[in-house]
Design a protein around this motif. Sequence first.
Motif, PDB file in Angstrom:
ATOM      1  N   GLU A  74      69.761  37.874   4.927  1.00  0.00           N
ATOM      2  CA  GLU A  74      70.164  38.673   6.088  1.00  0.00           C
ATOM      3  C   GLU A  74      69.138  38.549   7.217  1.00  0.00           C
ATOM      4  N   SER A  75      67.867  38.581   6.868  1.00  0.00           N
ATOM      5  CA  SER A  75      66.827  38.480   7.897  1.00  0.00           C
ATOM      6  C   SER A  75      66.815  37.097   8.542  1.00  0.00           C
ATOM      7  N   THR A  78      69.792  36.740  10.910  1.00  0.00           N
ATOM      8  CA  THR A  78      69.602  37.543  12.117  1.00  0.00           C
ATOM      9  C   THR A  78      68.543  36.927  13.031  1.00  0.00           C
ATOM     10  N   LEU A  81      69.844  33.734  14.742  1.00  0.00           N
ATOM     11  CA  LEU A  81      70.752  34.016  15.852  1.00  0.00           C
ATOM     12  C   LEU A  81      69.998  34.497  17.074  1.00  0.00           C
ATOM     13  N   VAL A  82      69.024  35.378  16.867  1.00  0.00           N
ATOM     14  CA  VAL A  82      68.230  35.872  17.995  1.00  0.00           C
ATOM     15  C   VAL A  82      67.443  34.729  18.636  1.00  0.00           C
TER      16      VAL A  82
END
Length: 615
Positions: A74-75, A78, A81-82
């Motif tokens: 998950e990290s 995320t 994407l950032v």
Amino acid sequence: MSNAHSAGVRSGLLLLLLPLQAASVAGLGLLVTGPLAGRWPLSVEDDVNRALADRRETLVTALSAGMSRLAATESIVTLTLVAVLALLLAPGVPQVRRWRNAVFLAGSVAAQSAVFLLVTVVVGRARPDVPHLDAAPPTSSFPSGHVGAATALFGGLAVLAAGRLSGARRALVVGLLLLVPTAVAVSRVYRGMHHPSDVVVGLLNGGCTLLVMAYALFWSTPGTRASTGLPAPRTRPDDTGAAHTATRIPTAAPAAPAAPASPGRTVVVRHPHGCDDGTAARVRALLRGHGCTDQVWTSTTAEEPAGALAARVAEADTALVVVCGGDGTVRACADVLSGGGIPLAIVPCGTGNLLARNLRLPADPDTALREALAGTTVGIDLGRIHGDGLAPTRFTVMAGAGFDAVMVRDASARLKRRLGWAAYVLSALRHLGDPRMRLSVRLDGGAPLERRARMVVVGNVGSLQGGLPLLPDARPDSGRLEVVLLDPRGVAGWLVAARHLLTRPATRASGPRLTGGQERRAARGALEYFSAERIDLRFARPQPREIDGDAFAAGTRLTAEVEPGALRVCLPVRGPAEPVAAAGPVRAADGAEEPGGARVTARPPARTGRPDGVR
């Protein structure tokens, strides 16, 4: 092939190393869990895990938990994407570079994950027999997915940061980013989730993925290494980036200038997108400084890829033509000037500029023009090609049918605007499994040779983007055309072909040059080479066709023949014993030979024949 197309071919071949990487990691995993399991250092891994489990402390446990969460799926998703969004919105960075950087980072993370998942299907390894501080996912312990993902993400950011920063700031940021994967690796072993060998191979998996992606997206395109922090090769100041060979030529004797030193018409053909206003202004100034005060400029369009060149050279005596663009623009101008006496000066303003690279022109547009104007004119060959539904035209680099043509045809126009040549990579991946074509090859009127292949390329020069030697025998002054058939069988065949092209030097194979009717096979039969003055290709079914990277309608026939010395090109005078490109040296247009073996020629008279290139 066009600049972007050729780079796409090379990048597509480079990305084929990822399946090879997956197979290598899987093979290593089978060794680790099999015959090597009881040997040192693998035999002491359990002792390491137990020693760390017995010495766990509250602070270290808390820190390791944070690093483990940082590299969780998950990290990673995320943060990726950032980071990609930040790269796309980065101020002061050209759009193509922003997209290339974003594709590099996202592609590295995704490719590493794909390799990891494939390996876990093949390799099943239990987690260490110690208390686990994290929930154990249902995948194999080998290799560490957390460590591989952290290496791809933070290592990729380090590569990009190295190109944007400098000095102590760069060392600090890059160092901190590279510490993250190592910290994650130690944390995963400390928390009892992996054996030491699992995290070591995880680091290798992520690092190898970065190398493949960086080579495909950055190293195969000139001018991008410095912008991304990738090490550039040590070269001379005038190095154009073309591959050097052992072939050397002596110093050329003084010769008449390639361009007129007295007033005379100079026609400049400008690609409006490749040659920006700043470059155009410098070209004007350089030409004026060389005495070319009577300048007539014409811009290319989709309907007129050479602009109004034919009309301009027909209406007045033209002493020089300067083309500011990529290979497509050069091809269109060469078609007009073929067989005439007007010299052509190339200002490389495309992405790859393959003809310029094979002729060892400097990569910088200003330097290329300055040295060409001070150099000599030489004669190079052109290829003349026609087929069913294809009017006779010429090419300077390569023409072909099959895989490369369908890749060019199906590349998204929107992605090409955003990603440049990387859009061809995506198109190529969609067609790796396309069926082979049946064709016959007739060389210099000989008996037809029946073959099956995925791609056939006829070339006037041999090196693609980054020096990839697709046609190692090709020379632009040989009076012959070279042919290659690409016919890899399955994944293994693609990997063998890619390895052969990527690892061989940019020089022709050892042994005598091929002559008509002869053939040479390489890469376990995946590549087959021919040489002839005239090549007739017949396809059992209509095949997509391309000429210097421009897609043409599908057809069942292609006929190509060489036009020896048909185009006069302005080239710099080479220094003592300076190596030349894989294409080899080019001969002087008039065939004159000076003492010492250097071939030079004075400026030829202006052309008086038909300006449309038809003879």
